[in-house]
Enzyme design. Structure first.
Site, PDB file in Angstrom:
ATOM      1  N   GLY A 238      -1.606  -2.749   3.670  1.00 15.28           N
ATOM      2  CA  GLY A 238      -0.635  -1.728   4.018  1.00 15.28           C
ATOM      3  C   GLY A 238       0.127  -1.281   2.785  1.00 15.28           C
ATOM      4  CB  CYS A 239       3.611  -0.187   2.448  1.00 13.52           C
ATOM      5  SG  CYS A 239       4.871   0.041   1.191  1.00 13.52           S
ATOM      6  CG  PHE A 240       1.407  -0.082  -3.323  1.00 14.27           C
ATOM      7  CD1 PHE A 240       2.650   0.520  -3.299  1.00 14.27           C
ATOM      8  CD2 PHE A 240       0.358   0.622  -3.894  1.00 14.27           C
ATOM      9  CE1 PHE A 240       2.865   1.780  -3.823  1.00 14.27           C
ATOM     10  CE2 PHE A 240       0.550   1.889  -4.444  1.00 14.27           C
ATOM     11  CZ  PHE A 240       1.811   2.464  -4.402  1.00 14.27           C
TER      12      PHE A 240
END
Length: 177
Positions: free
Chosen positions: A11-13
């Site tokens: 997902g979002c880094f």
């Protein structure tokens, strides 16, 4: 001291990076893009979903302090590996759950990690094991984002503290300090 690299997309880094940056044995965590067809993509291009890249992190670690298997167990415990191309409100292939092994040994460990994680989930694990591919570092403003600006970002404040709580609960002995 020999180091190894683990490349993970969960997902979002920003959110994944925050989990790994303070682990014992982890020397660095870099946010970036992997697994797509476009060279040198920008954040905006990756967010569009058109490049095929995933937001990912590249973890440089000392395997004598923390194993690849431990990194994978933390990965599966701190994101949802049962939702295809989605983490919370982030939807698209750029937010897929994927492991990018750097060796046959890591590929075997990734399969074993998925099997271990499946035992803890009622829904099927959809994490993919994808071939190693060119790595593109994310823009500087994405690096160490949680430390620099996360507490001023409502999205980060909603997503990252619960991930860090899971990390402390399940892997507190692996955290520095």
């Amino acid at each position: 001291m020999a180091t190894e690299i683990a490349t993970l997309a969960g997902g979002c880094f920003w959110c994944t990076e925050a989990v790994y940056q303070n682990l014992k044995g982890v020397q660095s965590v870099e946010s970036g893009y992997i697994g797509g067809q476009d060279a040198n993509p920008t954040y905006e291009q990756v967010c569009s979903g058109a490049t095929g890249h995933a937001e990912a992190i590249r973890v440089t670690y000392d395997p004598t302090i923390i194993s690849y298997a431990d990194l994978l167990d933390i990965f599966f415990a701190t994101h949802d590996p049962t939702t295809l191309n989605r983490q919370g409100n982030d939807v698209g292939t750029q937010y897929r759950s994927a492991i990018f092994p750097h060796s046959e040994g890591q590929a075997a460990e990734a399969k074993a990690g998925i099997a271990r994680a499946q035992a803890d989930h009622a829904s099927p694990i959809v994490t993919t094991i994808e071939p190693d591919a060119p790595w593109y570092s994310a823009e500087d403003y994405h690096q160490k984002y949680w430390d620099r600006a996360g507490d001023r970002n409502p999205y980060c404040m909603a997503v990252i503290p619960p991930k860090l709580a899971k990390l402390r609960k399940g892997f507190g002995d692996r955290i520095n300090g």
